[in-house]
Scaffold this motif. Sequence first.
Motif, PDB file in Angstrom:
ATOM      1  N   LYS A 137      21.681  12.380  47.862  1.00 32.56           N
ATOM      2  CA  LYS A 137      22.728  12.671  48.844  1.00 32.56           C
ATOM      3  C   LYS A 137      22.931  14.159  49.103  1.00 32.56           C
ATOM      4  N   LYS A 141      23.713  16.654  52.784  1.00 35.62           N
ATOM      5  CA  LYS A 141      24.642  17.753  53.063  1.00 35.62           C
ATOM      6  C   LYS A 141      23.886  19.007  53.518  1.00 35.62           C
ATOM      7  N   ILE A 146      27.654  10.425  58.175  1.00 35.39           N
ATOM      8  CA  ILE A 146      28.207   9.153  57.689  1.00 35.39           C
ATOM      9  C   ILE A 146      27.577   8.771  56.354  1.00 35.39           C
ATOM     10  N   ARG A 147      26.269   8.999  56.231  1.00 32.92           N
ATOM     11  CA  ARG A 147      25.560   8.594  55.013  1.00 32.92           C
ATOM     12  C   ARG A 147      26.011   9.382  53.795  1.00 32.92           C
ATOM     13  N   GLU A 158      29.113  10.360  53.635  1.00 33.59           N
ATOM     14  CA  GLU A 158      30.538  10.039  53.654  1.00 33.59           C
ATOM     15  C   GLU A 158      31.417  11.208  54.102  1.00 33.59           C
ATOM     16  N   ASP A 159      30.853  12.058  54.964  1.00 27.58           N
ATOM     17  CA  ASP A 159      31.653  13.133  55.571  1.00 27.58           C
ATOM     18  C   ASP A 159      32.138  12.626  56.931  1.00 27.58           C
ATOM     19  N   PHE A 160      33.049  11.670  56.888  1.00 29.52           N
ATOM     20  CA  PHE A 160      33.481  10.975  58.101  1.00 29.52           C
ATOM     21  C   PHE A 160      34.275  11.882  59.038  1.00 29.52           C
ATOM     22  N   ILE A 166      31.355   5.196  62.460  1.00 33.97           N
ATOM     23  CA  ILE A 166      32.248   5.905  61.530  1.00 33.97           C
ATOM     24  C   ILE A 166      33.301   4.948  60.970  1.00 33.97           C
ATOM     25  N   ASN A 174      31.808   2.161  58.650  1.00 37.29           N
ATOM     26  CA  ASN A 174      31.454   2.644  57.307  1.00 37.29           C
ATOM     27  C   ASN A 174      32.678   3.077  56.510  1.00 37.29           C
TER      28      ASN A 174
END
Length: 354
Positions: A278, A282, A316-317, A319-321, A351, A354
Amino acid sequence: MLGKPIFIILDNLSQKGIDRFQNLLNSGFLKQSEQANLLFQIILDTKDDNKLEYSKEQIHKIIYAKDKYKDDRLRLLYSDLLKTLETYISLEETLSSTKQLTKNQLSFYKKNQLTKLYESKLKKYHTALTNDTLRNSEYQKEILEYELEQYDLLSAQKRNQELNLQKIHNRIDEAYYAQKLRWACLALSHQAVYQTDYDIKHIDMIISESERLDKDNIPTIDVYAACYQMIKLDSKDSFSIFRARLDQYHSRFDPLELRELYLLGINFCIRHLNRGEKDFGKVGIGLYQIALQRKLLMNDGLLSRYTYRNIAMMAIRVEDFDWAASFSEEYKPYLDKKHQDSSYYFNLALIYYN
């Protein structure tokens, strides 16, 4: 539709460009017939008024009055007009490039043995290249062309003087290395996605030789060598080296090559994200942000809806929505209008889901 290529070209010319072409037609510089001028005016009328349509027979009658209709003659006229329009496009492209204009002038002076003018123009050409901030793969070709022109000048003078043959050999190597490395990176990246095998010869030798070059004067080779190693070795260390080189020398590349390099780095991050790393998602978002700030991902001021979706999906993957939502909002106006709403709401749906 008869004349469709002409309509397509005109749709991609500004009104200023169309006016210039019409003025050039009327000037007689392009040696176009009166019939072709009249045909062009008919095309402009139908282009400006979408409801206005003429049959081939009507167009023939307007141009050739009472002459019997001949389809071949009308087709030939369209063909002649298209060739003239393409000549105009070539002229515009040449006039927009200072370097290309200089090359054409050098060619004229050399062909007509205008030695003093040739020598003066060649000096100005060298000054322009020296002052150019770019050091991309195209620049290496440009500097080679200069040395070849310099050789023609020197060899036409005294026979016993020193020639620039060593410089020519050096520039040939540098231009070859830059082009080879650039396309090797693109091939290797494509190979990683589509499982296609490319036989990339001499690349290890080029990588080895590139270590001996002056990196500040030829940064393009250093960046592409690091990029190739990043893709081939597929390691965090090789990525860090590439990223450092790209940050250091990004101002030496034109937007096209810089876009390629950022996308190659982003693709590396996507591959590692797909493996569950992950942190690389980023890092990939960071590369996307820089590319967006520098407008490298835009084509004619527009962002592709696919790129728009891919950027949001990467956020999204990891989790920075919040960032995915703010990005989708900020860059919605940069989408083609016919895709704005559907792409925007698709991103929001992803968005919220998820």
